[in-house]
Design a protein around this motif. Structure first.
Motif, PDB file in Angstrom:
ATOM      1  N   PRO A 139       0.833  -1.205   0.000  1.00  0.00           N
ATOM      2  CA  PRO A 139       0.000   0.000   0.000  1.00  0.00           C
ATOM      3  C   PRO A 139       0.871   1.260   0.000  1.00  0.00           C
ATOM      4  O   PRO A 139       1.971   1.262   0.565  1.00  0.00           O
ATOM      5  N   LEU A 140       0.395   2.290  -0.636  1.00  0.00           N
ATOM      6  CA  LEU A 140       1.092   3.574  -0.618  1.00  0.00           C
ATOM      7  C   LEU A 140       1.184   4.039   0.829  1.00  0.00           C
ATOM      8  O   LEU A 140       0.172   4.176   1.509  1.00  0.00           O
ATOM      9  N   ASP A 141       2.416   4.250   1.301  1.00  0.00           N
ATOM     10  CA  ASP A 141       2.618   4.655   2.688  1.00  0.00           C
ATOM     11  C   ASP A 141       3.924   5.447   2.750  1.00  0.00           C
ATOM     12  O   ASP A 141       5.003   4.871   2.895  1.00  0.00           O
ATOM     13  N   ILE A 142       3.816   6.755   2.624  1.00  0.00           N
ATOM     14  CA  ILE A 142       4.994   7.620   2.586  1.00  0.00           C
ATOM     15  C   ILE A 142       5.757   7.569   3.908  1.00  0.00           C
ATOM     16  O   ILE A 142       6.993   7.585   3.920  1.00  0.00           O
ATOM     17  N   GLU A 143       5.060   7.465   5.020  1.00  0.00           N
ATOM     18  CA  GLU A 143       5.746   7.393   6.307  1.00  0.00           C
ATOM     19  C   GLU A 143       6.637   6.147   6.381  1.00  0.00           C
ATOM     20  O   GLU A 143       7.797   6.214   6.800  1.00  0.00           O
ATOM     21  N   ARG A 144       6.105   4.990   5.974  1.00  0.00           N
ATOM     22  CA  ARG A 144       6.906   3.744   5.956  1.00  0.00           C
ATOM     23  C   ARG A 144       8.013   3.847   4.918  1.00  0.00           C
ATOM     24  O   ARG A 144       9.145   3.401   5.150  1.00  0.00           O
ATOM     25  N   ALA A 145       7.707   4.442   3.788  1.00  0.00           N
ATOM     26  CA  ALA A 145       8.729   4.614   2.749  1.00  0.00           C
ATOM     27  C   ALA A 145       9.894   5.439   3.273  1.00  0.00           C
ATOM     28  O   ALA A 145      11.066   5.087   3.071  1.00  0.00           O
ATOM     29  N   ASN A 146       9.584   6.526   3.966  1.00  0.00           N
ATOM     30  CA  ASN A 146      10.636   7.383   4.507  1.00  0.00           C
ATOM     31  C   ASN A 146      11.427   6.669   5.600  1.00  0.00           C
ATOM     32  O   ASN A 146      12.650   6.829   5.691  1.00  0.00           O
ATOM     33  N   TYR A 147      10.732   5.878   6.409  1.00  0.00           N
ATOM     34  CA  TYR A 147      11.417   5.099   7.440  1.00  0.00           C
ATOM     35  C   TYR A 147      12.488   4.211   6.811  1.00  0.00           C
ATOM     36  O   TYR A 147      13.642   4.186   7.249  1.00  0.00           O
ATOM     37  N   TRP A 148      12.102   3.459   5.773  1.00  0.00           N
ATOM     38  CA  TRP A 148      13.046   2.549   5.138  1.00  0.00           C
ATOM     39  C   TRP A 148      14.130   3.308   4.379  1.00  0.00           C
ATOM     40  O   TRP A 148      15.297   2.887   4.365  1.00  0.00           O
ATOM     41  N   LEU A 149      13.779   4.407   3.755  1.00  0.00           N
ATOM     42  CA  LEU A 149      14.772   5.225   3.068  1.00  0.00           C
ATOM     43  C   LEU A 149      15.833   5.705   4.054  1.00  0.00           C
ATOM     44  O   LEU A 149      17.042   5.615   3.787  1.00  0.00           O
ATOM     45  N   GLU A 150      15.396   6.207   5.187  1.00  0.00           N
ATOM     46  CA  GLU A 150      16.329   6.721   6.194  1.00  0.00           C
ATOM     47  C   GLU A 150      17.199   5.608   6.776  1.00  0.00           C
ATOM     48  O   GLU A 150      18.393   5.816   7.019  1.00  0.00           O
ATOM     49  N   ARG A 151      16.631   4.436   6.988  1.00  0.00           N
ATOM     50  CA  ARG A 151      17.450   3.308   7.489  1.00  0.00           C
ATOM     51  C   ARG A 151      18.501   2.913   6.479  1.00  0.00           C
ATOM     52  O   ARG A 151      19.663   2.686   6.830  1.00  0.00           O
ATOM     53  N   ALA A 152      18.102   2.839   5.201  1.00  0.00           N
ATOM     54  CA  ALA A 152      19.064   2.465   4.160  1.00  0.00           C
ATOM     55  C   ALA A 152      20.154   3.530   4.022  1.00  0.00           C
ATOM     56  O   ALA A 152      21.336   3.210   3.892  1.00  0.00           O
ATOM     57  N   ALA A 153      19.756   4.793   4.066  1.00  0.00           N
ATOM     58  CA  ALA A 153      20.732   5.880   3.954  1.00  0.00           C
ATOM     59  C   ALA A 153      21.698   5.862   5.133  1.00  0.00           C
ATOM     60  O   ALA A 153      22.923   5.954   4.949  1.00  0.00           O
ATOM     61  N   ALA A 154      21.174   5.724   6.330  1.00  0.00           N
ATOM     62  CA  ALA A 154      22.027   5.695   7.527  1.00  0.00           C
ATOM     63  C   ALA A 154      22.955   4.487   7.513  1.00  0.00           C
ATOM     64  O   ALA A 154      24.078   4.557   8.016  1.00  0.00           O
ATOM     65  N   GLY A 155      22.501   3.401   6.900  1.00  0.00           N
ATOM     66  CA  GLY A 155      23.315   2.187   6.819  1.00  0.00           C
ATOM     67  C   GLY A 155      24.396   2.242   5.768  1.00  0.00           C
ATOM     68  O   GLY A 155      25.259   1.370   5.716  1.00  0.00           O
ATOM     69  N   GLY A 156      24.338   3.256   4.886  1.00  0.00           N
ATOM     70  CA  GLY A 156      25.385   3.409   3.890  1.00  0.00           C
ATOM     71  C   GLY A 156      24.972   3.136   2.448  1.00  0.00           C
ATOM     72  O   GLY A 156      25.825   3.045   1.571  1.00  0.00           O
ATOM     73  N   CYS A 157      23.695   3.027   2.175  1.00  0.00           N
ATOM     74  CA  CYS A 157      23.226   2.810   0.802  1.00  0.00           C
ATOM     75  C   CYS A 157      23.305   4.128   0.033  1.00  0.00           C
ATOM     76  O   CYS A 157      22.563   5.070   0.311  1.00  0.00           O
ATOM     77  N   GLY A 158      24.213   4.201  -0.943  1.00  0.00           N
ATOM     78  CA  GLY A 158      24.407   5.427  -1.709  1.00  0.00           C
ATOM     79  C   GLY A 158      23.159   5.880  -2.448  1.00  0.00           C
ATOM     80  O   GLY A 158      22.884   7.077  -2.528  1.00  0.00           O
ATOM     81  N   GLU A 159      22.421   4.944  -2.980  1.00  0.00           N
ATOM     82  CA  GLU A 159      21.182   5.279  -3.695  1.00  0.00           C
ATOM     83  C   GLU A 159      20.207   5.965  -2.747  1.00  0.00           C
ATOM     84  O   GLU A 159      19.594   6.985  -3.079  1.00  0.00           O
ATOM     85  N   ALA A 160      20.068   5.422  -1.552  1.00  0.00           N
ATOM     86  CA  ALA A 160      19.171   6.014  -0.554  1.00  0.00           C
ATOM     87  C   ALA A 160      19.689   7.378  -0.107  1.00  0.00           C
ATOM     88  O   ALA A 160      18.909   8.324   0.050  1.00  0.00           O
ATOM     89  N   GLN A 161      20.994   7.502   0.080  1.00  0.00           N
ATOM     90  CA  GLN A 161      21.575   8.777   0.493  1.00  0.00           C
ATOM     91  C   GLN A 161      21.317   9.853  -0.555  1.00  0.00           C
ATOM     92  O   GLN A 161      20.944  10.975  -0.220  1.00  0.00           O
ATOM     93  N   HIS A 162      21.501   9.494  -1.822  1.00  0.00           N
ATOM     94  CA  HIS A 162      21.272  10.460  -2.903  1.00  0.00           C
ATOM     95  C   HIS A 162      19.812  10.916  -2.931  1.00  0.00           C
ATOM     96  O   HIS A 162      19.530  12.106  -3.033  1.00  0.00           O
ATOM     97  N   HIS A 163      18.899   9.960  -2.837  1.00  0.00           N
ATOM     98  CA  HIS A 163      17.480  10.317  -2.889  1.00  0.00           C
ATOM     99  C   HIS A 163      17.043  11.106  -1.656  1.00  0.00           C
ATOM    100  O   HIS A 163      16.262  12.052  -1.772  1.00  0.00           O
ATOM    101  N   LEU A 164      17.544  10.732  -0.491  1.00  0.00           N
ATOM    102  CA  LEU A 164      17.207  11.476   0.713  1.00  0.00           C
ATOM    103  C   LEU A 164      17.697  12.915   0.588  1.00  0.00           C
ATOM    104  O   LEU A 164      16.970  13.860   0.932  1.00  0.00           O
ATOM    105  N   ALA A 165      18.887  13.103   0.057  1.00  0.00           N
ATOM    106  CA  ALA A 165      19.405  14.461  -0.177  1.00  0.00           C
ATOM    107  C   ALA A 165      18.486  15.228  -1.119  1.00  0.00           C
ATOM    108  O   ALA A 165      18.147  16.390  -0.872  1.00  0.00           O
ATOM    109  N   TRP A 166      18.075  14.560  -2.187  1.00  0.00           N
ATOM    110  CA  TRP A 166      17.196  15.206  -3.176  1.00  0.00           C
ATOM    111  C   TRP A 166      15.863  15.611  -2.534  1.00  0.00           C
ATOM    112  O   TRP A 166      15.350  16.695  -2.776  1.00  0.00           O
ATOM    113  N   TYR A 167      15.317  14.741  -1.716  1.00  0.00           N
ATOM    114  CA  TYR A 167      14.041  15.057  -1.072  1.00  0.00           C
ATOM    115  C   TYR A 167      14.188  16.229  -0.105  1.00  0.00           C
ATOM    116  O   TYR A 167      13.297  17.072  -0.007  1.00  0.00           O
ATOM    117  N   TYR A 168      15.322  16.304   0.606  1.00  0.00           N
ATOM    118  CA  TYR A 168      15.567  17.467   1.474  1.00  0.00           C
ATOM    119  C   TYR A 168      15.813  18.733   0.642  1.00  0.00           C
ATOM    120  O   TYR A 168      15.422  19.817   1.041  1.00  0.00           O
TER     121      TYR A 168
END
Length: 192
Positions: free
Chosen positions: A92-121
């Motif tokens: 299901p579409l769930d932006i809150e859950r999506a952001n949770y997983w994006l932030e975990r992946a970014a904090a863990g070192g996933c470059g793709e997640a880091q790039h997208h999180l930067a773009w969203y900010y």
């Protein structure tokens, strides 16, 4: 980030040549061994009835396994699960859950997640505030990993009066070597 096993590649090849039953069998073996992308593909194929009759229960089982891999720390699964919630891919579409997983992946070192999180900010998308400091922080982390889209972005931001600098060409070359076609095209256009 996604280095697929030989079995995963064989499953995709079987699918491409019209052998969906073989493809599903191989993909399910990959999913059973814990390959995040295989969990999603298996869920998708059961959901859509690829190679077998549609089986929503088995599809849900593989989606749950995919999220379990994310919980266990797989950066690939964290990125994928976040994207699946963000774009309602079998989940299901769930932006809150999506952001949770994006932030975990970014904090863990996933470059793709880091790039997208930067773009969203940077742009204020998906319930993120516009925050240039956070954007710069996440871009820096993705850049330090050599994330190709981030290298490309940095290169385009250091062009001088539309002219490429030596530093920009170097960044474009790195991004192109990682398979980013836009970087290859732009680099060629400045080198001719």
């Amino acid at each position: 980030m996604k280095n697929h096993s030989a079995r995963f590649i064989a499953a995709m090849q079987a699918y491409d040549i019209g052998k969906p039953e073989d493809a599903l069998r191989l993909m399910e073996e990959c999913a059973e061994s814990g390959e995040p992308a295989a969990c999603f593909m298996t869920a998708l194929w059961y959901h859509d009835g690829e190679g077998v009759p549609q089986d929503l229960e088995r599809s849900a089982r593989w989606l749950a396994r995919h999220e379990e891999l994310a919980e266990q720390g797989s950066l690939e699964a964290q990125w994928d699960v976040g994207q699946n919630y963000r774009f309602a891919n079998l989940l299901p579409l769930d932006i809150e859950r999506a952001n949770y997983w994006l932030e975990r992946a970014a904090a863990g070192g996933c470059g793709e997640a880091q790039h997208h999180l930067a773009w969203y900010y940077e742009t204020g998308q998906y319930a993120y505030p516009v925050d240039p400091i956070e954007a710069a922080n996440w871009y820096r982390r993705a850049f330090e990993q050599g994330h190709p889209e981030t290298l490309y972005l940095y290169a385009t931001r250091i062009l001088r009066d539309g002219q490429a600098t030596e530093e920009a060409i170097g960044l474009l070359r790195q991004a192109a070597e990682k398979g980013l076609k836009q970087a290859e095209y732009l680099m060629r256009s400045y080198m001719h």
